[in-house]
Design an enzyme around this catalytic site. Structure first.
Site, PDB file in Angstrom:
ATOM      1  N   CYS A 161      46.507  86.754   2.726  1.00  0.00           N
ATOM      2  CA  CYS A 161      46.513  85.722   3.775  1.00  0.00           C
ATOM      3  C   CYS A 161      46.556  86.383   5.146  1.00  0.00           C
ATOM      4  O   CYS A 161      45.666  86.194   5.957  1.00  0.00           O
ATOM      5  CB  CYS A 161      47.700  84.779   3.588  1.00  0.00           C
ATOM      6  SG  CYS A 161      47.632  83.806   2.077  1.00  0.00           S
ATOM      7  N   ARG A 202      40.535 102.538  20.550  1.00  0.00           N
ATOM      8  CA  ARG A 202      40.255 101.133  20.263  1.00  0.00           C
ATOM      9  C   ARG A 202      39.966 100.930  18.780  1.00  0.00           C
ATOM     10  O   ARG A 202      39.412  99.913  18.377  1.00  0.00           O
ATOM     11  CB  ARG A 202      39.074 100.657  21.111  1.00  0.00           C
ATOM     12  CG  ARG A 202      39.342 100.720  22.618  1.00  0.00           C
ATOM     13  CD  ARG A 202      38.212 100.083  23.413  1.00  0.00           C
ATOM     14  NE  ARG A 202      36.986 100.861  23.308  1.00  0.00           N
ATOM     15  CZ  ARG A 202      36.626 101.817  24.172  1.00  0.00           C
ATOM     16  NH1 ARG A 202      37.429 102.135  25.185  1.00  0.00           N
ATOM     17  NH2 ARG A 202      35.487 102.457  24.024  1.00  0.00           N
ATOM     18  N   ARG A 203      40.372 101.913  17.975  1.00  0.00           N
ATOM     19  CA  ARG A 203      40.075 101.877  16.539  1.00  0.00           C
ATOM     20  C   ARG A 203      41.350 101.850  15.683  1.00  0.00           C
ATOM     21  O   ARG A 203      41.303 102.173  14.494  1.00  0.00           O
ATOM     22  CB  ARG A 203      39.241 103.094  16.148  1.00  0.00           C
ATOM     23  CG  ARG A 203      37.913 103.191  16.887  1.00  0.00           C
ATOM     24  CD  ARG A 203      37.192 104.474  16.529  1.00  0.00           C
ATOM     25  NE  ARG A 203      35.892 104.572  17.191  1.00  0.00           N
ATOM     26  CZ  ARG A 203      35.051 105.615  17.041  1.00  0.00           C
ATOM     27  NH1 ARG A 203      35.412 106.639  16.273  1.00  0.00           N
ATOM     28  NH2 ARG A 203      33.895 105.623  17.673  1.00  0.00           N
ATOM     29  N   ARG A 226      43.921  84.432   7.541  1.00  0.00           N
ATOM     30  CA  ARG A 226      42.902  83.468   7.119  1.00  0.00           C
ATOM     31  C   ARG A 226      43.514  82.116   6.793  1.00  0.00           C
ATOM     32  O   ARG A 226      42.862  81.076   6.907  1.00  0.00           O
ATOM     33  CB  ARG A 226      42.126  83.985   5.903  1.00  0.00           C
ATOM     34  CG  ARG A 226      42.984  84.147   4.653  1.00  0.00           C
ATOM     35  CD  ARG A 226      42.184  84.393   3.395  1.00  0.00           C
ATOM     36  NE  ARG A 226      43.069  84.542   2.247  1.00  0.00           N
ATOM     37  CZ  ARG A 226      43.566  83.531   1.548  1.00  0.00           C
ATOM     38  NH1 ARG A 226      43.268  82.287   1.882  1.00  0.00           N
ATOM     39  NH2 ARG A 226      44.367  83.744   0.527  1.00  0.00           N
ATOM     40  N   ASP A 232      50.498  78.646   5.645  1.00  0.00           N
ATOM     41  CA  ASP A 232      51.335  77.509   5.282  1.00  0.00           C
ATOM     42  C   ASP A 232      52.415  77.411   6.348  1.00  0.00           C
ATOM     43  O   ASP A 232      53.341  78.222   6.386  1.00  0.00           O
ATOM     44  CB  ASP A 232      51.925  77.779   3.890  1.00  0.00           C
ATOM     45  CG  ASP A 232      52.862  76.689   3.401  1.00  0.00           C
ATOM     46  OD1 ASP A 232      53.376  75.921   4.221  1.00  0.00           O
ATOM     47  OD2 ASP A 232      53.094  76.628   2.181  1.00  0.00           O
ATOM     48  N   HIS A 275      47.863  75.021   8.188  1.00  0.00           N
ATOM     49  CA  HIS A 275      47.964  73.766   7.455  1.00  0.00           C
ATOM     50  C   HIS A 275      49.401  73.415   7.068  1.00  0.00           C
ATOM     51  O   HIS A 275      50.273  74.282   6.990  1.00  0.00           O
ATOM     52  CB  HIS A 275      47.094  73.811   6.182  1.00  0.00           C
ATOM     53  CG  HIS A 275      47.376  74.999   5.322  1.00  0.00           C
ATOM     54  ND1 HIS A 275      46.647  76.176   5.423  1.00  0.00           N
ATOM     55  CD2 HIS A 275      48.287  75.209   4.341  1.00  0.00           C
ATOM     56  CE1 HIS A 275      47.106  77.043   4.541  1.00  0.00           C
ATOM     57  NE2 HIS A 275      48.103  76.489   3.878  1.00  0.00           N
ATOM     58  N   ILE A 276      49.593  72.122   6.814  1.00  0.00           N
ATOM     59  CA  ILE A 276      50.857  71.600   6.312  1.00  0.00           C
ATOM     60  C   ILE A 276      50.558  70.870   5.006  1.00  0.00           C
ATOM     61  O   ILE A 276      49.675  70.008   4.968  1.00  0.00           O
ATOM     62  CB  ILE A 276      51.506  70.638   7.322  1.00  0.00           C
ATOM     63  CG1 ILE A 276      51.781  71.364   8.645  1.00  0.00           C
ATOM     64  CG2 ILE A 276      52.809  70.058   6.756  1.00  0.00           C
ATOM     65  CD1 ILE A 276      52.262  70.435   9.758  1.00  0.00           C
TER      66      ILE A 276
END
Length: 276
Positions: free
Chosen positions: A157, A137-138, A177, A180, A218-219
């Site tokens: 990003c 799990r690492r 994070r 676009d 986002h746009i």
């Protein structure tokens, strides 16, 4: 119809109809003429793509498949932070005179650490664990290194991948994070789907799911007319992904080893300006 099309259309409609604008803020990104590049956004979008069912590439607009693969190989295989090692020019705006984007992306994946099993960089550690300890799990990578952020020309990003093997299938979670939607959304989906296919093939696994977690989807203001046009375009069936089955070493993959069969799509006629 392509499932990727349906997801993209739903995401974009959600952002346009229910998103929040940042026009009241002094934003960092700028258009080439110096005008602030404002966005309308949605927080925390999570999309799931079953790679067993289809390859998630848009058909309502053309996604440049080969260029997307070239970039993911640049980051994950070459572990490069220099645009001179990349065929496209999408990173040129963030490169210095030597072509470097600083200690970002591929640079971080290539940093080695010492483990009980030996010395590995992040990519080689993932490959080692998939082959020797697939139930771990690492198995993950993270290139958002706070100690080096001041030496990155652009903060990452798409900053982490978490891998998980279940029932002989390789699944991955891409954490992003910032995304676009017009420029990079499906581009990133294609890239990390290809990455899962590559790692599965060299590890003797089947592909499972790609889960795409976007914090800020986002746009940009100048992209809205193009997005509205694209989401009304015809939808086609997803193409079939074909990968050279002879490649068994991650570092032997080349762009030419990947092919899309019957990729029908609407050409992208508009020139898309990228905010920097």
């Amino acid at each position: 119809m392509s499932f990727a099309d349906q997801v993209f259309i739903e995401n974009c409609k959600q952002i346009l109809e229910n998103g929040s604008w940042d026009t009241e803020f002094n934003v960092r990104p700028r258009w080439h003429d110096g005008t602030p590049a404002h966005t309308v956004k949605q927080f925390a979008i999570v999309n799931r793509y079953d790679l067993q069912k289809e390859f998630p590439i848009l058909t309502i607009r053309k996604t440049f498949f080969k260029s997307a693969i070239d970039e993911i190989l640049w980051i994950w295989q070459k572990k490069s932070n220099n645009v001179k090692d990349l065929k496209s020019h999408i990173w040129d705006s963030w490169a210095d005179e030597s072509g470097s984007i600083g200690k970002a992306y591929g640079y971080q994946l290539g940093v080695k650490s010492v483990y009980p099993e030996g010395e590995f960089d992040q990519v080689d550690r993932v490959i080692y664990d998939l082959k020797h300890n697939p139930n771990s799990r690492r198995i993950l990578t993270n290139i958002y290194n706070f100690a080096d952020l001041h030496e990155m020309h652009l903060y990452p990003c798409a900053y982490s991948m978490t891998f998980n093997v279940k029932d002989g299938k390789l699944n991955g979670i891409l954490n992003q994070r910032s995304n676009d939607m017009l420029v990079a959304n499906n581009w990133n989906v294609v890239q990390y789907s290809i990455l899962i296919h590559m790692l599965a093939q060299i590890s003797g696994l089947k592909v499972g799911e790609l889960v795409h977690v976007i914090s800020d989807a986002h746009i940009y203001d100048r992209h809205i007319p193009i997005v509205k046009k694209i989401i009304e375009n015809p939808q086609y069936k997803a193409p079939i992904l074909k990968i050279n089955p002879e490649v068994k070493n991650f570092y032997d993959f080349k762009v030419e080893d990947f092919e899309l069969i019957d990729y029908n799509c609407t050409p992208l006629e508009e020139k898309i300006e990228v905010a920097v």
